[in-house]
Write an enzyme that holds these catalytic residues in place. Sequence first.
Site: not given
Ligand code: 0X9
Ligand code: ZN
Length: 430
Positions: A182, A185, A238, A309, A386
Amino acid sequence: MIFNTLRSLATITLIVLTDGANLEANRGNRVRYDNYSVYKVRYQNNLERQTLLSLTQQPHSIKLWHEARHELHLLVSPQSLPEFVTFLSRSNFSAEIFIQNVQKAIDNEYAANSRATDDTFSWKRYNNLAEIEDWLDDILARYPKVTEGFVIGKSYEGRPIRGIKISYKIGNPGVFIESNIHAREWITSATATWFINELLSSNEELVRELAESHDWYIVPVLNVDGFVYSHEKDRLWRKTRQPSAGSSCVGADANRNYNSHWMENGGASADPCAEDYAGPFPFSEPEAKAMAEFISGIKDKLNVLLAFHSYSQLLLSPYGHSSEVVPYNHKDLMQVAKAYADAVQALPYGTIYQYGTSAGLLYPASGATLDWAYNEQYIRISYTIEFRDTGKFGFVIPPAYIIPNAEENLIGIVALLAEAKKLGYLKLKY
Ligand code: 0X9
Ligand code: ZN
Ligand code: ZN
């Protein structure tokens, strides 16, 4: 237009701002967020979540900025603020303002990021892609015996996606670190580069042991096009930068683009304008495809995959596509995540990480790297991490936080790998 009742919400069209005028173009060719604010709105159940998400459906009105556990962080333009406030006052949602003026936060970060004349790379500011690559070249030149550069493939705009392998001896278990899939980030690539430097230069026994008893494959910036765009045009970008056929919106969420339960369970969007657009088909995004091909080629050497992330301070394990089922080794994954969280919290910073499955703790997210690695490549220790913070700064976290974040992440990874080893996950696979 006013939001009358919750029930009619779904059918109401939000004011479409004279958009471009405001978001795109303007000063210095950069997207500006003057008087855009970020609200944190809590929800109790999926119905409430959907109600809130419906606020974000029209482009350029209210945008989903981030999602945390039982809360949405919404980016509200000054034009849609009156309607948004009215909506809140007529609803039972509890909300608080997180960031008053996003542009100010971006400007502050920009000021803190100014380069001293002699500095080419630093963890006291955020480095751009060219600086990171030059630094990587220096590192490869300085440690030729234990490092090796690699390129996993090319981005849509034709940039090489680079990584570094660090190996002190043969027969080590392998750890893959993906970072900055992303674009916005930024703290992830800052942390990844700091981590690389520690592995190679630290004299501390703990770090030497960590460095020398694993083979490391680290891609500090996966979404190179998006990263450049976030530096040069839109700090909050993003997605990738590949245009979508039949839409003026650009890019897909590479972390929804992997071919594993792709687009299942509402875990991604089919709307090219959505922040979690899954792309037209699995692996449509060259960046995700390159990762998949590279990882497939070395999967027998990989025991662990970590995807960096921000933000929310969470460790997320598979699955992302469903909260009804958990992996066979869920208990182990929780135990290993706990080791990371406990180690981080024990440091003087006292930073608290929560952990759980992606879909269980957060929301359904299908087609993410860690789920693909787990499901399709049998990498049984697989997490999204995260990083800081929990929303005070969000993606625009001042550079002063880079080193604290990186330090605690290093200690967390030491504990994570120790626990994984204890449970038998670091044995050679071949
Ligand atoms: O939504 C996402 O891709 C991630 N959060 S972010 O705020 N950095 O965009 C979390 C991804 C976790 N979900 C899975 N691994 N399926
Ligand atoms: Zn992310
Ligand atoms: Zn499925």
